[in-house]
Design an enzyme around this catalytic site. Structure first.
Site, PDB file in Angstrom:
ATOM      1  N   ASP A   1      24.913 -54.420 -25.167  1.00  0.00           N
ATOM      2  CA  ASP A   1      25.018 -53.172 -24.423  1.00  0.00           C
ATOM      3  C   ASP A   1      24.601 -51.972 -25.261  1.00  0.00           C
ATOM      4  O   ASP A   1      24.070 -50.997 -24.725  1.00  0.00           O
ATOM      5  CB  ASP A   1      26.447 -52.977 -23.916  1.00  0.00           C
ATOM      6  CG  ASP A   1      26.685 -53.661 -22.577  1.00  0.00           C
ATOM      7  OD1 ASP A   1      25.708 -53.868 -21.840  1.00  0.00           O
ATOM      8  OD2 ASP A   1      27.846 -54.002 -22.279  1.00  0.00           O
TER       9      ASP A   1
ATOM     10  N   GLU B   1      29.792 -50.285 -28.212  1.00  0.00           N
ATOM     11  CA  GLU B   1      28.640 -50.712 -27.412  1.00  0.00           C
ATOM     12  C   GLU B   1      28.021 -49.563 -26.617  1.00  0.00           C
ATOM     13  O   GLU B   1      27.100 -49.782 -25.830  1.00  0.00           O
ATOM     14  CB  GLU B   1      29.041 -51.849 -26.473  1.00  0.00           C
ATOM     15  CG  GLU B   1      30.272 -51.566 -25.657  1.00  0.00           C
ATOM     16  CD  GLU B   1      30.750 -52.784 -24.880  1.00  0.00           C
ATOM     17  OE1 GLU B   1      29.965 -53.735 -24.703  1.00  0.00           O
ATOM     18  OE2 GLU B   1      31.918 -52.779 -24.436  1.00  0.00           O
TER      19      GLU B   1
ATOM     20  N   CYS C   1      29.521 -58.968 -32.496  1.00  0.00           N
ATOM     21  CA  CYS C   1      29.770 -60.070 -31.578  1.00  0.00           C
ATOM     22  C   CYS C   1      28.682 -60.189 -30.517  1.00  0.00           C
ATOM     23  O   CYS C   1      28.762 -61.040 -29.636  1.00  0.00           O
ATOM     24  CB  CYS C   1      31.131 -59.925 -30.905  1.00  0.00           C
ATOM     25  SG  CYS C   1      31.297 -58.453 -29.874  1.00  0.00           S
TER      26      CYS C   1
ATOM     27  N   HIS D   1      23.791 -61.499 -18.817  1.00  0.00           N
ATOM     28  CA  HIS D   1      24.976 -62.317 -19.074  1.00  0.00           C
ATOM     29  C   HIS D   1      24.748 -63.771 -18.676  1.00  0.00           C
ATOM     30  O   HIS D   1      25.332 -64.679 -19.270  1.00  0.00           O
ATOM     31  CB  HIS D   1      26.189 -61.739 -18.339  1.00  0.00           C
ATOM     32  CG  HIS D   1      26.792 -60.570 -19.035  1.00  0.00           C
ATOM     33  ND1 HIS D   1      26.519 -59.278 -18.677  1.00  0.00           N
ATOM     34  CD2 HIS D   1      27.624 -60.494 -20.103  1.00  0.00           C
ATOM     35  CE1 HIS D   1      27.177 -58.453 -19.474  1.00  0.00           C
ATOM     36  NE2 HIS D   1      27.850 -59.156 -20.347  1.00  0.00           N
TER      37      HIS D   1
END
Length: 589
Positions: free
Chosen positions: A472, A448, A519, A201
């Site tokens: 993920d 995910e 996304c 992240h």
């Protein structure tokens, strides 16, 4: 002497500047800039901490009995001497005044400088005094933490008056995603970390800030010194320390070329994303804060495909944002997008995005052995229904100002779906009973987790739309920690099974007449643009900085020619070495 350090490229571009080292410590250290008006107060905090430690050491020395070894009292004398030595005290004040570092950061920076000096001493006894210095600094940091930070600790300083004319590059063992956001708009033009993966992240936030970055460079913070000139090559993952004039000029030329290319791509802002064979593609933006809407609109985004709400919850010393604070943030985004759709993901904390009240160290070592598989995302929300209700109320209220989509992360089973929808219904009913203005929410799910991808009929039955979180999905499908550089080479978005899950999700959602988007980082990766178009994807959501280049790729693509690429991508015996050349061949056909 020039040195090259190799890591993982995570955010494209070239940064050239002086290194600012954030030293690691056994005590968690906050790093932020202080405003000019706060400098006296910050220096006073440092002096107060020094006085506290001096009293502690003096009390310890007085408590040493006559039968104690003489070396113990001598050691305390050494600590007192180090505490009051100008090489620590005065130099730390210098970091505060000249660089506007907070007291904790200034101490860490000076510790880094002095530790290197101790390491270079020939005398073994003197070298070993580094441990004493570290213990003194740790005491100071604990004293600062005990007394608390100033009232307004985080000041996003954008002025360069304290940094001089030279650009600065952050070098650290690791940087949390929340800390990365604190450096938004500051003087840093790039960053380097010892650890981290291509899709951690922190790397994702770096890309969203459009900062050249290299992670997993292992020895970077050891080889790079404070104020060294360095080059961060975010395209190849190389950090050049003390570059020669020739190398420096070559990279400066690349910087100028990159700037010209961005200016050229910016001209596509108002042009619709339509393929050569006439297919319209929706391009949305991923954002972390309301301020990101400006960049999203400037890049030509047709809405927000992912608002990461968790960043409202981080760096708050464990205090959660209340309903009004969240409502203010969400409504600012909705109003800023001026009628374009906004997708808000409910809070996704855990793994490498812990809350302050649950430190990353605790998640990794003390409480939860594998945070990526623990209480995170929707699991955390359902475990704290009061917190979840507050967030849902704020999102519902914001939907009165424009079209809002609610997106739920990490769902994997029917019980979670039912519990989530029950919470949504409960909050909607209460707001109506209270006469609170709200709009209608479309509710969607992030795909995910492999269990979700393999349960698409169930998800399509209950949700208005789905969005594939490829980061993920890859991690959980391949059992690879995407933040761990030691297994980064196994994190493979080209794996046929991963691509098969993406393909099946897109086809099933499209057949059911439900909107589907991607996304995750795959959406903004130019290597995957044609493949995703071939899969049937017609909605991409990415960082605003990636949007112009993806739009250009779409404008140049004929989806009729992509069938060979699609077939090869999901072939279990195919390899990345085969697929990528085929992709290039398809693009040039």
């Amino acid at each position: 002497m020039s040195v090259q350090v190799f890591g993982l490229p995570v955010s494209r571009g070239v940064a050239i500047g002086r290194a600012v080292l954030v030293a690691s410590s056994r005590v968690d250290v906050a790093h932020y800039f202080v405003d000019a008006a706060q400098l006296p107060a910050e220096i006073a905090r440092l002096k107060q901490a020094r006085d506290i430690v001096s009293q502690e050491l003096g009390a310890l020395k007085d408590s040493v009995g006559g039968d104690a070894p003489a070396e113990l009292a001598a050691l305390l004398d050494v600590h007192l001497m180090l505490l009051h030595d100008d090489t620590l005290a005065a130099a730390t004040r210098h970091w505060i005044v000249e660089r506007r570092y907070n007291a904790e950061w200034a101490l860490s920076a000076q510790l880094e400088v002095l530790a290197r000096q101790f390491d270079e001493m020939e005398d073994e006894y003197l070298r070993e005094r580094k441990a004493d210095l570290e213990q003194v600094v740790e005491r100071l940091l604990r004293a600062l933490a005990a007394k608390g930070a100033p009232l307004s600790p985080v000041v996003p300083v954008a002025a360069r008056d304290f940094a001089g004319e030279d650009p600065l590059i952050l070098v650290a063992g690791d940087i949390s995603p929340a800390d990365m956001l604190h450096f938004r708009g500051s003087v840093f033009t790039g960053f380097v970390t010892d650890v981290g993966g291509r899709n951690s992240h922190t790397a994702i936030v770096a890309r969203s800030l459009d900062i050249p970055a290299v992670v997993g460079a292992r020895d970077a913070s050891r080889l790079i010194r404070q104020d060294d000139w360095i080059i961060v090559d975010g395209d190849s993952g190389v950090v050049v320390v003390a570059p020669s004039p020739i190398v420096l000029e070559e990279y400066r030329f690349r910087q100028r070329q990159s700037h010209l290319e961005r200016e050229r791509l910016s001209r596509l802002r108002a042009k619709p994303a339509i393929t050569l064979d006439g297919l319209k593609v929706e391009l949305l933006a991923n954002i972390e804060s309301p301020d990101d809407c400006v960049a999203a609109l400037a890049a030509g985004a047709e809405g927000v495909g992912l608002f990461r709400s968790e960043f409202l919850f981080m760096n708050r010393a464990g205090a959660l944002p209340d309903e009004d604070e969240q409502f203010d943030a969400y409504s600012r985004v909705v109003r800023a997008m001026n009628g374009l759709p906004v997708t808000i993901r409910t809070v996704d904390v855990g793994a490498d995005k812990p809350l302050d009240r649950i430190s990353a160290a605790e998640l990794r070592h003390e409480h939860i052995l594998n945070p990526a598989l623990g209480l995170r995302a929707i699991r955390w929300s359902l475990a704290d229904p009061d917190m979840f209700d507050v967030q849902l109320r704020a999102i519902f209220r914001a939907s009165a100002f424009g079209p809002v989509r609610l997106m739920i992360p990490m769902l994997s089973r029917a019980s979670e779906i039912h519990a989530t929808l029950e919470a949504v219904h409960r909050v909607r009913s209460r707001l109506d009973q209270e006469g609170v203005a709200r709009g209608e929410l479309q509710v969607g799910a992030m795909i995910e987790v492999p269990a979700a991808a393999l349960s698409m009929p169930l998800f399509l039955k209950y949700f208005d739309f789905v969005s594939i979180g490829t980061n993920d999905l890859i991690q959980y499908t391949l059992a690879i920690d995407r933040a761990d550089e030691s297994v980064a080479h196994l994190y493979d978005p080209w794996h046929p099974v991963v691509l098969k899950l993406v393909l099946d999700t897109i086809r099933l959602a499209t057949a059911a007449g439900k909107p589907v988007s991607v996304c995750g980082e795959m959406a903004g990766d130019l290597e995957f643009t044609e493949l995703l178009l071939g899969f049937g994807l017609r909605s991409f959501s990415m960082h605003p900085t990636q949007l112009p280049a993806v739009k250009q790729k779409i404008l140049r693509t004929d989806t009729q020619r992509l069938q060979a690429l699609v077939a090869a991508a999901v072939d279990p015996e195919s390899t990345q070495a085969f697929i990528q050349p085929l992709a290039r061949q398809t693009r040039s056909a």
